[in-house]
Design an enzyme around this catalytic site. Structure first.
Site, PDB file in Angstrom:
ATOM      1  N   HIS A   1      -6.847  -4.442  10.164  1.00  0.00           N
ATOM      2  CA  HIS A   1      -6.664  -4.205   8.725  1.00  0.00           C
ATOM      3  C   HIS A   1      -5.387  -4.882   8.240  1.00  0.00           C
ATOM      4  O   HIS A   1      -4.423  -5.027   8.991  1.00  0.00           O
ATOM      5  CB  HIS A   1      -6.710  -2.708   8.370  1.00  0.00           C
ATOM      6  CG  HIS A   1      -5.527  -1.886   8.762  1.00  0.00           C
ATOM      7  ND1 HIS A   1      -5.647  -0.593   9.217  1.00  0.00           N
ATOM      8  CD2 HIS A   1      -4.203  -2.142   8.750  1.00  0.00           C
ATOM      9  CE1 HIS A   1      -4.456  -0.099   9.460  1.00  0.00           C
ATOM     10  NE2 HIS A   1      -3.555  -1.018   9.188  1.00  0.00           N
TER      11      HIS A   1
ATOM     12  N   GLU B   1      -9.497  -1.945   5.279  1.00  0.00           N
ATOM     13  CA  GLU B   1     -10.055  -1.570   6.579  1.00  0.00           C
ATOM     14  C   GLU B   1     -11.320  -2.376   6.890  1.00  0.00           C
ATOM     15  O   GLU B   1     -12.003  -2.848   5.975  1.00  0.00           O
ATOM     16  CB  GLU B   1     -10.412  -0.077   6.566  1.00  0.00           C
ATOM     17  CG  GLU B   1      -9.212   0.857   6.439  1.00  0.00           C
ATOM     18  CD  GLU B   1      -8.497   1.093   7.760  1.00  0.00           C
ATOM     19  OE1 GLU B   1      -8.399   0.153   8.577  1.00  0.00           O
ATOM     20  OE2 GLU B   1      -8.021   2.224   7.970  1.00  0.00           O
TER      21      GLU B   1
ATOM     22  N   ASN C   1      -6.950  -2.652  14.435  1.00  0.00           N
ATOM     23  CA  ASN C   1      -8.344  -2.947  14.067  1.00  0.00           C
ATOM     24  C   ASN C   1      -8.438  -4.133  13.104  1.00  0.00           C
ATOM     25  O   ASN C   1      -9.504  -4.405  12.565  1.00  0.00           O
ATOM     26  CB  ASN C   1      -9.011  -1.711  13.449  1.00  0.00           C
ATOM     27  CG  ASN C   1      -8.365  -1.286  12.135  1.00  0.00           C
ATOM     28  OD1 ASN C   1      -7.383  -1.884  11.704  1.00  0.00           O
ATOM     29  ND2 ASN C   1      -8.895  -0.254  11.515  1.00  0.00           N
TER      30      ASN C   1
ATOM     31  N   ASP D   1       0.813  -1.218   0.000  1.00  0.00           N
ATOM     32  CA  ASP D   1       0.000   0.000   0.000  1.00  0.00           C
ATOM     33  C   ASP D   1       0.844   1.264   0.000  1.00  0.00           C
ATOM     34  O   ASP D   1       2.068   1.217   0.145  1.00  0.00           O
ATOM     35  CB  ASP D   1      -0.956  -0.008   1.209  1.00  0.00           C
ATOM     36  CG  ASP D   1      -0.260  -0.375   2.516  1.00  0.00           C
ATOM     37  OD1 ASP D   1       0.985  -0.362   2.551  1.00  0.00           O
ATOM     38  OD2 ASP D   1      -0.955  -0.668   3.494  1.00  0.00           O
TER      39      ASP D   1
END
Ligand code: GLP
Length: 245
Positions: free
Chosen positions: A138, A143, A136, A67
């Site tokens: 991801h 996400e 979280n 990314d």
């Protein structure tokens, strides 16, 4: 899935570096999928050391990063481009044309996303994908959401990610709010996956992966569906194991 718990960050990094070196030695033209974040920094350092000792050759290695931030200049010290050159690429004999990092500044982003997935396919797909995770859950910048996206795409960062990653930017205001990321399909096309987790703040999400509780609201849990995943956690990230005893 193969879960391995090691003592601390240093042992996790050593395990990960050995794993990658084995891949490189068994297939010198391997295609590697690479992550950013604080988790893989120790592994990258050990890979650089191995190269400097003459124990690793990256001349035929091809890499694809997961990314990149959207609309952040490549030269910005927090861009993943800068991160990768600072931590790995500037110190090894990789060919610049073999390095792929999605371009968050591309004029035609849709085209960039399609071209990125095409480039992965043309390279023969990823042999080993190394992953970290956000608190979280991801992976890359996939996400938590009701629906996950298959291919490389542009995504909005969640509040939680903005908060976690803003420490690197000084404050949330300066942080990009969007990113370009490989999709779940691009990640899952990898032949082998090595997932790294370090620290207490990863324990909760790692417990979901361990228990096989698959949910798109913690994208890493989908790894339970992949046929070749090794998960290496330090004792802090594996803290949930003690609690469940
Ligand atoms: C970023 C990256 C992820 C990475 C995550 C974890 O959000 N996009 O690929 O896994 O950070 O970061 P850290 O390793 O610093 O906890």
């Amino acid at each position: 899935m193969n879960f391995i718990t090691v003592k601390d960050y240093a042992s996790m990094s050593a395990f990960a570096a050995r794993f990658v070196l084995e891949q490189i030695r068994s297939k010198p033209d391997s295609v590697l999928g690479l992550p950013t974040g604080s988790t893989p920094v120790g592994m990258y350092q050990l890979l650089v050391n191995a190269y400097k000792r003459g124990e690793a050759d990256f001349s035929k290695i091809i890499t694809f990063n997961l990314d990149e931030y959207y609309n952040l200049p490549k030269e910005h010290e927090q861009s993943y481009y800068s991160f990768m050159y600072r931590n790995l690429f500037s110190h090894i004999n990789i060919q610049p044309e073999n390095v792929h990092i999605p371009d968050g500044n591309a004029i035609n982003l849709e085209k960039e996303c399609t071209a990125y997935d095409q480039a992965i396919k043309s390279a023969g797909c990823i042999d080993l994908q190394v992953l970290g995770t956000g608190v979280n859950g991801h992976i890359g910048f996939n996400e938590p959401a009701e629906h996950l996206i298959k291919g490389t795409h542009i995504t909005a960062l969640t509040k939680q990610t903005l908060k976690s990653n803003s420490v690197n930017f000084g404050c949330t205001e300066q942080m990009p709010t969007n990113a370009i990321t490989m999709g779940m399909g691009s990640i899952f096309s990898a032949r082998k996956i090595l997932m790294l987790a370090s620290g207490k703040n990863k324990s909760q999400v790692m417990s979901l992966l361990y228990k096989g509780q698959i949910t798109t609201y913690a994208p890493l849990t989908l790894l339970a569906l992949h046929h070749d995943v090794t998960v290496v956690m330090d004792e802090a990230a594996a803290g949930f194991l003690c609690k469940s005893k």
